[in-house]
Design a protein around this motif. Structure first.
Motif, short mmCIF file in Angstrom:
data_model
loop_
_atom_site.label_atom_id
_atom_site.label_comp_id
_atom_site.label_asym_id
_atom_site.label_seq_id
_atom_site.Cartn_x
_atom_site.Cartn_y
_atom_site.Cartn_z
N THR A 75 0.81 -1.21 0.00
CA THR A 75 0.00 0.00 0.00
C THR A 75 0.84 1.26 0.00
N ARG A 83 -5.54 -0.27 -8.50
CA ARG A 83 -5.61 -1.52 -7.75
C ARG A 83 -5.84 -2.73 -8.67
N LEU A 127 -4.72 -6.03 0.21
CA LEU A 127 -5.65 -5.18 -0.56
C LEU A 127 -7.06 -5.75 -0.65
N VAL A 131 -10.54 -3.67 -1.58
CA VAL A 131 -11.05 -3.77 -2.96
C VAL A 131 -12.50 -4.25 -2.96
#
Length: 396
Positions: A75, A83, A127, A131
């Motif tokens: 990140t 992303r 992530l 997401v």
């Protein structure tokens, strides 16, 4: 026009968003299968690479090491990247890892392949939740997360027994080769189903350090590491125990691993149903039950029936542990969820690394019984640190 520019956007129909969620769930299943296949293939892999079982167990620890680094850096280093680009890159690394492991002619190449997988594991998990939050509206989050963790449960249930069975029939390299077309399909699915996900605010290390300065969070993070470390000290070297102590052949080994994995579905269901407002009393449950099951294996390991029951109990609690500790995190670090998520992924992967390293040392230096005893000691340390769980809660 590039693939990403022509991809669906978040304004598209819910079908496109759910397709993206499903593609991520498949990625989770393949990641879990790839990461833990060496558990069910440890003995033939060691023989094929002319290494000890303890050394080959480091194929899990090396992926854990690189997963720790990736979870903390993804990140920040990739903070301004789309992303979607990052998730596609992580899946491509998984494909490269499988090819290297399947084709490995020596231990060094195996380690390189497993290191690439670690980057994928750490980057993806750091992530994933953020997401998912962008793919579906807030009211659909529970369903989306259930689908995501469903991929984990499927892999936990079937990867080890199928890997063990196919490895016995065709060889361990063929098992890794068999995963490559599935990962290739998943890569294409990501490209077509994931919408463009431009980076938002860049994460920095300041938020993580601020969380670590909170005594209750640091205690909880340490306790979770001890709990997972106990689990993986045992789980990484389960096959040598089942072969050497229980006397399981390939058929029985596959059935025992299947019982462990199938119990995971029960654990996921039970945790989702019974984790309520009071999380504190549940925090020591994973270490208590899984440590007790490991002690039972030491005492009753020669009975395949007793082993099957104990592994089912262990497997149910293993999946429930994720729900318990992630619920704790969401309720006690809700003001910094991305930083907390990165730290939790790093903590879990560090535990996997240390569990594989400590267990391997004990196995090579002493015995498989010493490895399981080490797992029990870590579980006791977790239970002692947690106590009644209240010191791990955010002050009201």
């Amino acid at each position: 026009m590039t693939t990403e520019a022509s991809a669906p956007t978040l304004a598209d129909t819910p079908t496109a968003a759910w397709g993206a969620v499903l593609s991520m769930a498949l990625c989770v299943a393949l990641l879990i299968a790839s990461e833990f296949l060496p558990v069910s293939l440890l003995t033939p892999m060691a023989a094929g690479l002319h290494a000890t079982e303890g050394q080959t167990g480091q194929a899990i620890s090396i992926s854990g090491l690189f997963a720790v680094v990736a979870s903390l850096l993804v990140t920040t280093v990739a903070g301004r990247l789309n992303r979607k680009t990052v998730l596609v890159a992580m899946t491509a690394l998984m494909l490269a890892s499988l090819v290297l492991v399947a084709a490995a002619s020596n231990f060094t190449i195996l380690m390189v392949g497993r290191a690439l997988l670690g980057v994928c594991v750490g980057g993806f998990w750091a992530l994933a939740t953020a997401v998912i939050m962008r793919l579906v509206p807030s009211e659909a989050m529970p369903r989306a997360l259930a689908i995501l963790y469903g991929g984990q449960a499927i892999a936990a249930a079937f990867a080890a027994p199928i890997g063990s069975y196919l490895g016995g029939m065709f060889g361990w390299r063929e098992v890794f080769w068999a995963l490559t077309p599935l990962v290739a399909v998943n890569l294409v699915w990501h490209l077509t189903a994931l919408p463009s996900l431009p980076a938002r605010d860049r994460q920095d290390f300041g938020a993580m350090l601020a969380l670590l300065r909170r005594p209750y969070f640091l205690r909880g993070l340490t306790a979770s590491m001890l709990s997972w470390g106990s689990a993986f000290t045992m789980f990484t070297y389960l096959r040598p125990f089942l072969e050497g102590v229980t006397g399981a052949d390939v058929g029985l080994l596959s059935l025992l691993l299947l019982a462990l994995g199938m119990a995971g579905f029960i654990g996921t269901w039970a945790a989702g149903r019974f984790v309520g407002p009071e999380i504190a009393p549940l925090l020591k449950t994973p270490a208590l039950i899984m440590g007790g099951a490991t002690l039972g294996l030491l005492l009753l390991g020669r009975s395949w029936l007793a082993v099957g029951v104990l592994l089912a109990v262990w497997g149910a609690m293993n999946t429930g542990m994720s729900v318990i500790w992630m619920t704790w995190m969401s309720r006690n670090a809700g003001d910094a969820p991305e930083a907390a998520g990165s730290l939790m992924v790093a903590a879990i992967q560090t535990s996997i690394l240390l569990g594989a390293v400590i267990g391997g040392w004990l196995l090579d230096g002493l015995s498989i019984q010493a490895t399981f005893a080490g797992s029990i000691i870590l579980a006791l340390a977790a239970i002692a640190l947690i106590g009644d769980g209240r010191r791990l809660l955010k002050p009201q």
